[in-house]
Design a protein around this motif. Structure first.
Motif, PDB file in Angstrom:
ATOM      1  N   GLU A 205       1.057  -1.321   0.023  1.00  0.00           N
ATOM      2  CA  GLU A 205      -0.010  -0.080  -0.019  1.00  0.00           C
ATOM      3  C   GLU A 205       0.834   1.244   0.011  1.00  0.00           C
ATOM      4  OE1 GLU A 205      -0.932   1.192   4.543  1.00  0.00           O
ATOM      5  OE2 GLU A 205      -1.914  -0.723   3.915  1.00  0.00           O
ATOM      6  N   SER A 206       0.477   2.573  -0.407  1.00  0.00           N
ATOM      7  CA  SER A 206       1.038   3.498  -0.137  1.00  0.00           C
ATOM      8  C   SER A 206       0.484   4.465   1.019  1.00  0.00           C
ATOM      9  CB  SER A 206       0.713   4.477  -1.543  1.00  0.00           C
ATOM     10  OG  SER A 206       1.308   5.710  -1.514  1.00  0.00           O
ATOM     11  N   TYR A 207       1.570   4.616   1.778  1.00  0.00           N
ATOM     12  CA  TYR A 207       1.478   5.038   3.119  1.00  0.00           C
ATOM     13  C   TYR A 207       1.983   6.447   3.234  1.00  0.00           C
ATOM     14  CZ  TYR A 207       0.732   5.994   8.073  1.00  0.00           C
ATOM     15  OH  TYR A 207       0.353   6.344   9.243  1.00  0.00           O
ATOM     16  N   ASN A 208       1.300   7.667   3.671  1.00  0.00           N
ATOM     17  CA  ASN A 208       1.622   8.953   3.429  1.00  0.00           C
ATOM     18  C   ASN A 208       2.468   9.402   5.047  1.00  0.00           C
ATOM     19  OD1 ASN A 208       2.011  11.499   2.776  1.00  0.00           O
ATOM     20  ND2 ASN A 208      -0.070  12.140   3.097  1.00  0.00           N
ATOM     21  N   PHE A 209       3.577   9.122   5.137  1.00  0.00           N
ATOM     22  CA  PHE A 209       4.346   9.618   6.387  1.00  0.00           C
ATOM     23  C   PHE A 209       4.638  11.105   6.300  1.00  0.00           C
ATOM     24  CE2 PHE A 209       5.956   5.244   5.243  1.00  0.00           C
ATOM     25  CZ  PHE A 209       6.049   4.738   6.699  1.00  0.00           C
ATOM     26  N   PRO A 210       4.598  11.495   7.442  1.00  0.00           N
ATOM     27  CA  PRO A 210       4.929  12.986   7.608  1.00  0.00           C
ATOM     28  C   PRO A 210       6.289  13.367   6.958  1.00  0.00           C
ATOM     29  CG  PRO A 210       4.422  12.108   9.612  1.00  0.00           C
ATOM     30  CD  PRO A 210       4.600  10.857   8.725  1.00  0.00           C
ATOM     31  N   PRO A 212       9.910  14.682   6.466  1.00  0.00           N
ATOM     32  CA  PRO A 212      10.200  14.957   4.830  1.00  0.00           C
ATOM     33  C   PRO A 212      10.041  13.496   3.890  1.00  0.00           C
ATOM     34  CG  PRO A 212      12.267  14.476   6.112  1.00  0.00           C
ATOM     35  CD  PRO A 212      11.048  14.347   7.028  1.00  0.00           C
ATOM     36  N   PHE A 213       9.423  12.631   4.646  1.00  0.00           N
ATOM     37  CA  PHE A 213       9.492  11.221   3.876  1.00  0.00           C
ATOM     38  C   PHE A 213       8.303  11.383   2.965  1.00  0.00           C
ATOM     39  CE2 PHE A 213      11.298  10.513   8.117  1.00  0.00           C
ATOM     40  CZ  PHE A 213      12.565   9.775   7.813  1.00  0.00           C
ATOM     41  N   GLY A 214       7.087  11.716   3.282  1.00  0.00           N
ATOM     42  CA  GLY A 214       6.013  11.549   2.199  1.00  0.00           C
ATOM     43  C   GLY A 214       5.514  10.238   1.994  1.00  0.00           C
ATOM     44  N   LYS A 215       4.771  10.148   0.853  1.00  0.00           N
ATOM     45  CA  LYS A 215       4.267   8.805   0.229  1.00  0.00           C
ATOM     46  C   LYS A 215       5.565   7.859   0.030  1.00  0.00           C
ATOM     47  CE  LYS A 215      -0.279  10.161  -1.181  1.00  0.00           C
ATOM     48  NZ  LYS A 215      -1.253  10.141  -2.218  1.00  0.00           N
ATOM     49  N   LYS A 216       5.301   6.521   0.661  1.00  0.00           N
ATOM     50  CA  LYS A 216       6.154   5.587   0.379  1.00  0.00           C
ATOM     51  C   LYS A 216       5.404   4.161   0.322  1.00  0.00           C
ATOM     52  CE  LYS A 216      10.031   7.898   1.415  1.00  0.00           C
ATOM     53  NZ  LYS A 216      11.073   7.861   0.236  1.00  0.00           N
ATOM     54  N   LYS A 217       5.797   3.278  -0.502  1.00  0.00           N
ATOM     55  CA  LYS A 217       5.118   1.865  -0.543  1.00  0.00           C
ATOM     56  C   LYS A 217       5.689   0.930   0.652  1.00  0.00           C
ATOM     57  CE  LYS A 217       3.943   1.740  -5.641  1.00  0.00           C
ATOM     58  NZ  LYS A 217       3.949   1.015  -6.727  1.00  0.00           N
ATOM     59  N   VAL A 218       4.569   0.527   1.238  1.00  0.00           N
ATOM     60  CA  VAL A 218       4.945  -0.532   2.313  1.00  0.00           C
ATOM     61  C   VAL A 218       4.412  -1.820   1.997  1.00  0.00           C
ATOM     62  CG1 VAL A 218       5.299   1.468   4.309  1.00  0.00           C
ATOM     63  CG2 VAL A 218       2.935   0.470   3.724  1.00  0.00           C
ATOM     64  N   GLY A 219       5.180  -2.971   2.693  1.00  0.00           N
ATOM     65  CA  GLY A 219       4.540  -4.097   2.715  1.00  0.00           C
ATOM     66  C   GLY A 219       4.540  -4.774   3.924  1.00  0.00           C
ATOM     67  N   LEU A 220       4.001  -5.998   3.984  1.00  0.00           N
ATOM     68  CA  LEU A 220       3.946  -6.717   5.239  1.00  0.00           C
ATOM     69  C   LEU A 220       5.334  -7.095   5.778  1.00  0.00           C
ATOM     70  CD1 LEU A 220       0.571  -8.782   4.958  1.00  0.00           C
ATOM     71  CD2 LEU A 220       1.067  -7.071   6.534  1.00  0.00           C
ATOM     72  N   LEU A 221       5.629  -7.001   7.082  1.00  0.00           N
ATOM     73  CA  LEU A 221       6.950  -7.390   7.637  1.00  0.00           C
ATOM     74  C   LEU A 221       6.590  -8.287   8.776  1.00  0.00           C
ATOM     75  CD1 LEU A 221      10.043  -7.156   7.429  1.00  0.00           C
ATOM     76  CD2 LEU A 221       9.658  -5.188   9.160  1.00  0.00           C
ATOM     77  N   CYS A 222       7.405  -9.322   9.270  1.00  0.00           N
ATOM     78  CA  CYS A 222       7.260 -10.056  10.018  1.00  0.00           C
ATOM     79  C   CYS A 222       7.893  -9.589  11.326  1.00  0.00           C
ATOM     80  CB  CYS A 222       8.013 -11.602   9.932  1.00  0.00           C
ATOM     81  SG  CYS A 222       7.589 -12.744  11.279  1.00  0.00           S
ATOM     82  N   VAL A 238      -4.488  -5.219  13.490  1.00  0.00           N
ATOM     83  CA  VAL A 238      -3.486  -4.769  13.748  1.00  0.00           C
ATOM     84  C   VAL A 238      -2.281  -5.408  12.799  1.00  0.00           C
ATOM     85  CG1 VAL A 238      -2.838  -6.127  15.792  1.00  0.00           C
ATOM     86  CG2 VAL A 238      -1.486  -3.877  15.257  1.00  0.00           C
ATOM     87  N   ASP A 239      -1.372  -4.563  12.041  1.00  0.00           N
ATOM     88  CA  ASP A 239      -0.532  -5.018  11.333  1.00  0.00           C
ATOM     89  C   ASP A 239       0.805  -4.095  11.175  1.00  0.00           C
ATOM     90  OD1 ASP A 239      -1.012  -3.109   9.500  1.00  0.00           O
ATOM     91  OD2 ASP A 239      -2.138  -4.367   8.205  1.00  0.00           O
ATOM     92  N   VAL A 240       1.735  -4.957  10.605  1.00  0.00           N
ATOM     93  CA  VAL A 240       2.976  -4.108  10.617  1.00  0.00           C
ATOM     94  C   VAL A 240       3.715  -3.977   9.390  1.00  0.00           C
ATOM     95  CG1 VAL A 240       5.505  -3.771  11.212  1.00  0.00           C
ATOM     96  CG2 VAL A 240       3.701  -4.748  12.853  1.00  0.00           C
ATOM     97  N   LYS A 241       3.766  -2.882   8.731  1.00  0.00           N
ATOM     98  CA  LYS A 241       4.308  -2.987   7.140  1.00  0.00           C
ATOM     99  C   LYS A 241       5.318  -1.725   7.249  1.00  0.00           C
ATOM    100  CE  LYS A 241      -0.067  -3.851   4.859  1.00  0.00           C
ATOM    101  NZ  LYS A 241      -1.221  -3.304   3.947  1.00  0.00           N
ATOM    102  N   ALA A 242       6.584  -2.108   6.250  1.00  0.00           N
ATOM    103  CA  ALA A 242       7.536  -1.524   6.276  1.00  0.00           C
ATOM    104  C   ALA A 242       7.968  -1.038   4.868  1.00  0.00           C
ATOM    105  CB  ALA A 242       8.820  -2.085   6.815  1.00  0.00           C
ATOM    106  N   TYR A 243       8.548   0.192   4.876  1.00  0.00           N
ATOM    107  CA  TYR A 243       9.318   0.790   3.764  1.00  0.00           C
ATOM    108  C   TYR A 243      10.891   0.411   3.962  1.00  0.00           C
ATOM    109  CZ  TYR A 243      11.727   3.827   0.669  1.00  0.00           C
ATOM    110  OH  TYR A 243      12.797   4.130  -0.360  1.00  0.00           O
TER     111      TYR A 243
END
Length: 392
Positions: A205-210, A212-222, A238-243
């Motif tokens: 998914e595309s997540y909009n971080f504050p 200076p990061f802005g929009k980043k594609k994040v995916g599921l992480l263990c 609840v889930d955890v996704k990372a860029y």
């Protein structure tokens, strides 16, 4: 406090230096297989140990009688260290779980959190086992609890991580074996009040971080947060996704099966792709002294949604840790991952004597006063920025 740190690698060595500066710490005993001889200087005491030798570990605890034992080595040794702490009546802290599949058909979660097997023993000996107490898991769990306490009805929590190494080529911020194991591990999500195992790098998914990061594609992480939070905080998802700017490389290795731990026959030789890759990749490729890594940085967002006084609300905490060039000024020989992990572990460790509850405790289960103490100390740390937002 007398603190024993097991493991003197990327995190353990930094944690030792941070604890050394604390007035409340009398001595820091560092135990690692790499130390060839016993050595004492200032508050430090270096000793050799193999965590595979249970008798050696018990003798070490008996000799030094530490107030707290920190497992800063591999979580594969959690059980051995927990057992030794229970027998020696020593408080315990770690930064990760080993998380093997649970063979119990009646288990609520498909992953077994091995530390909880020692809850009864720790309570019986009136000692504390503070588990998964690093940056993520650890501080992330505390911010989830901070969010939850503000809602009358909590529906969803998103934990979103950023690991920006600032370079394109493959680099390891710490153990390459730990990273490859993480790549190969299947993420856990909690949805509709049920745990599900997913494939790595899915759920993009595309997540909009504050800024200076802005929009980043994040995916599921263990990540371990999902394994404990639903047991202590009532919520639906609840889930955890990372860029990670190197995620493409990680996914490439995973898709080729190079992180697999299943044995294959190669010209009559049995080997796992995992062991082969660990062997051929360089041991240390992240060079924090290289100016190209100056802007490497770790950050995370904890976003919660639910109802407050009958109205739908969204609250987000965003935490940005120092860039590599700022960490270099501290003279700790730390990188953008090992520093925030060790920093968090230090703050958790210093809070252990104040914890009244006994047994095995994840961060989100700590009493409110202890959580407030830890978060305030974390927020006061120079160059750690914590922002709270009310989202629309």
């Amino acid at each position: 406090m007398k603190i024993l740190i097991l493991g003197h690698g990327a995190v353990g060595s930094v944690l030792a230096k941070l604890l050394h500066e604390e007035k409340e710490v009398k001595s820091v005993i560092c135990a690692d297989i790499s130390f060839k001889e016993e050595k004492k200087f200032k508050k430090f005491h270096h000793v050799n140990i193999s965590l595979e030798n249970k008798a050696q570990l018990l003798n070490l605890l008996k000799k030094h009688k530490p107030d707290l034992v920190v497992n800063a080595s591999s979580p594969t040794f959690n059980v051995e260290v927990l057992d030794a702490c229970a027998k020696s009546e020593c408080n315990y802290l770690d930064m990760a779980a080993w998380w093997e599949r649970d063979n119990d058909k009646n288990a609520v979660s498909p992953y077994k959190i091995e530390q909880f097997d020692f809850d009864k023993a720790f309570k019986g000996r009136n000692i504390v086992g503070l588990i998964e107490a690093g940056i993520s898991p650890g501080m992330t769990n505390l911010f989830v609890r901070e969010c939850a306490d503000q809602f009358d009805e909590l529906e969803e929590v998103k934990i979103r991580l950023i690991e920006e190494s600032a370079v394109k080529e493959l680099s390891f911020a710490w153990s390459k074996k730990a990273l490859l194991d993480e790549i190969n591990s299947k993420p856990l999500v909690y949805e509709n009040k049920k745990f599900k195992i997913m494939e790595p790098f899915t759920g993009i998914e595309s997540y909009n971080f504050p800024k200076p990061f802005g929009k980043k594609k994040v995916g599921l992480l263990c990540q371990e947060e999902v394994g404990t939070i639903p047991f202590y905080i009532k919520l639906k998802k609840v889930d955890v996704k990372a860029y990670d700017n190197q995620a493409g490389i990680y996914q490439f290795l995973y898709n080729l099966g190079l992180t697999s731990e299943k044995e294959i026959d190669f010209n009559g030789i049995k080997i796992t792709p995992f062991d082969f890759v660990v062997k051929v990749l360089p041991e240390v490729s992240f060079n924090f002294k290289d100016a190209r890594f100056d802007n490497a940085q770790f950050a995370f967002a904890v976003e919660a949604s639910g109802k407050i006084k009958g109205k739908k609300k969204r609250i987000r905490y965003f935490v940005s840790c120092p860039k590599q060039k700022e960490i270099n000024k501290l003279g700790l020989n730390a990188n953008f991952i090992s520093y925030p992990t060790a920093l968090s572990a230090k703050i958790f460790a210093m809070a252990v004597p104040k914890i009244k509850a006994k047994g095995i405790i994840p961060p989100e289960a700590l009493d409110k006063e202890i959580r407030k103490l830890i978060l305030s100390e974390f927020d006061r740390t120079k160059q750690v920025i914590v922002k709270k937002e009310i989202l629309r």
